[in-house]
Write a protein that holds these residues in place. Sequence first.
Motif, short mmCIF file in Angstrom:
data_model
loop_
_atom_site.label_atom_id
_atom_site.label_comp_id
_atom_site.label_asym_id
_atom_site.label_seq_id
_atom_site.Cartn_x
_atom_site.Cartn_y
_atom_site.Cartn_z
N VAL A 129 0.83 -1.20 0.00
CA VAL A 129 0.00 0.00 0.00
C VAL A 129 0.86 1.25 0.00
O VAL A 129 2.01 1.24 0.44
CB VAL A 129 -0.97 0.05 1.21
N ILE A 130 0.29 2.31 -0.49
CA ILE A 130 0.91 3.63 -0.47
C ILE A 130 0.45 4.32 0.80
O ILE A 130 -0.69 4.19 1.21
CB ILE A 130 0.50 4.42 -1.73
N THR A 131 1.36 5.11 1.40
CA THR A 131 1.01 5.76 2.66
C THR A 131 1.15 7.29 2.62
O THR A 131 0.85 7.94 3.61
CB THR A 131 1.87 5.23 3.82
N SER A 132 1.57 7.85 1.50
CA SER A 132 1.70 9.31 1.43
C SER A 132 0.94 9.85 0.22
O SER A 132 0.83 9.18 -0.81
CB SER A 132 3.17 9.74 1.36
N ILE A 133 0.44 11.06 0.37
CA ILE A 133 -0.30 11.70 -0.72
C ILE A 133 0.59 11.90 -1.93
O ILE A 133 0.16 11.71 -3.07
CB ILE A 133 -0.90 13.05 -0.24
N ASP A 134 1.85 12.30 -1.71
CA ASP A 134 2.76 12.51 -2.85
C ASP A 134 2.99 11.22 -3.63
O ASP A 134 2.97 11.21 -4.86
CB ASP A 134 4.09 13.09 -2.38
N GLU A 135 3.19 10.11 -2.92
CA GLU A 135 3.34 8.81 -3.59
C GLU A 135 2.06 8.43 -4.32
O GLU A 135 2.12 7.89 -5.43
CB GLU A 135 3.65 7.71 -2.57
N LEU A 136 0.93 8.71 -3.71
CA LEU A 136 -0.35 8.39 -4.32
C LEU A 136 -0.53 9.18 -5.62
O LEU A 136 -0.90 8.62 -6.65
CB LEU A 136 -1.51 8.68 -3.36
N LYS A 137 -0.23 10.46 -5.56
CA LYS A 137 -0.35 11.30 -6.76
C LYS A 137 0.55 10.77 -7.88
O LYS A 137 0.12 10.65 -9.02
CB LYS A 137 0.01 12.75 -6.44
N GLU A 138 1.78 10.43 -7.54
CA GLU A 138 2.72 9.91 -8.54
C GLU A 138 2.20 8.61 -9.16
O GLU A 138 2.25 8.42 -10.37
CB GLU A 138 4.09 9.70 -7.91
N GLU A 139 1.68 7.72 -8.33
CA GLU A 139 1.15 6.45 -8.83
C GLU A 139 -0.06 6.67 -9.72
O GLU A 139 -0.23 5.99 -10.73
CB GLU A 139 0.81 5.52 -7.66
N ILE A 140 -0.90 7.63 -9.37
CA ILE A 140 -2.06 7.95 -10.20
C ILE A 140 -1.60 8.43 -11.57
O ILE A 140 -2.13 8.00 -12.60
CB ILE A 140 -2.94 9.02 -9.52
N LEU A 141 -0.61 9.31 -11.60
CA LEU A 141 -0.10 9.83 -12.86
C LEU A 141 0.50 8.72 -13.72
O LEU A 141 0.32 8.70 -14.93
CB LEU A 141 0.91 10.95 -12.62
N ILE A 142 1.18 7.79 -13.07
CA ILE A 142 1.76 6.66 -13.80
C ILE A 142 0.65 5.78 -14.38
O ILE A 142 0.66 5.44 -15.56
CB ILE A 142 2.69 5.83 -12.88
N LYS A 143 -0.31 5.41 -13.53
CA LYS A 143 -1.40 4.52 -13.98
C LYS A 143 -2.27 5.20 -15.05
O LYS A 143 -2.80 4.54 -15.92
CB LYS A 143 -2.29 4.11 -12.81
N ALA A 144 -2.42 6.52 -14.94
CA ALA A 144 -3.23 7.26 -15.93
C ALA A 144 -2.39 7.58 -17.17
O ALA A 144 -2.89 8.18 -18.11
CB ALA A 144 -3.76 8.55 -15.31
N ASN A 145 -1.12 7.19 -17.14
CA ASN A 145 -0.20 7.42 -18.25
C ASN A 145 -0.06 8.91 -18.56
O ASN A 145 -0.06 9.31 -19.73
CB ASN A 145 -0.65 6.64 -19.49
N ILE A 146 0.05 9.71 -17.51
CA ILE A 146 0.25 11.15 -17.65
C ILE A 146 1.58 11.51 -17.00
O ILE A 146 1.77 11.27 -15.81
CB ILE A 146 -0.90 11.95 -16.99
N LYS A 147 2.46 12.06 -17.77
CA LYS A 147 3.78 12.41 -17.25
C LYS A 147 3.77 13.86 -16.78
O LYS A 147 3.06 14.70 -17.29
CB LYS A 147 4.85 12.25 -18.35
N GLU A 148 4.59 14.14 -15.75
CA GLU A 148 4.74 15.51 -15.27
C GLU A 148 5.34 16.37 -16.37
O GLU A 148 6.22 15.94 -17.10
CB GLU A 148 5.69 15.55 -14.04
N ASN A 149 4.84 17.62 -16.49
CA ASN A 149 5.38 18.54 -17.48
C ASN A 149 6.32 19.52 -16.83
O ASN A 149 6.24 19.86 -15.73
CB ASN A 149 4.25 19.31 -18.16
#
Length: 149
Positions: A129-149
């Motif tokens: 499991v993920i335990t931090s909001i920052d990790e969660l946000k990063e995982e969401i971006l990865i799963k949604a296939n959206i890279k940081e700009n």
Amino acid sequence: GFPNVGKSTILSKLTTSKPDIQPYAFTTQTLNVGYMKNGFKKIQFIDTPGTLNRVDKMNSIEKIAFLAIKYCADLIIYIYDLTESYSLDDQQKLLENLKNFDKPIILYLSKTDLINKKVVEDFSKKNKVITSIDELKEEILIKANIKEN
């Protein structure tokens, strides 16, 4: 997840949405929507009412949550809460039922500030499991296939 596990709190931390957040179960009685922007792209989040994992006895609020997950979601964030009265076994059973939707699932452990750090570490390793909001946000971006700009 179950009622009062932190779904609306997560929505408020990932988006600009300001859902009603109270310290008691069944606060969320309809769908809450929020958006996270990443460059020129937006991800829509739907905060569903909690469910008691009783498919045969769902009330109308639980049916709304079920239908939103089944027909609107591309990705599910499942929230565990070790501070609530819902047993880990019951939380696992709900997760197993959600796996039937055949959608990617991110596992998140909420309220880690209220739990012994060793318990958090052990649960996190065992259940991935993920335990931090920052990790969660990063995982969401990865799963949604959206890279940081």
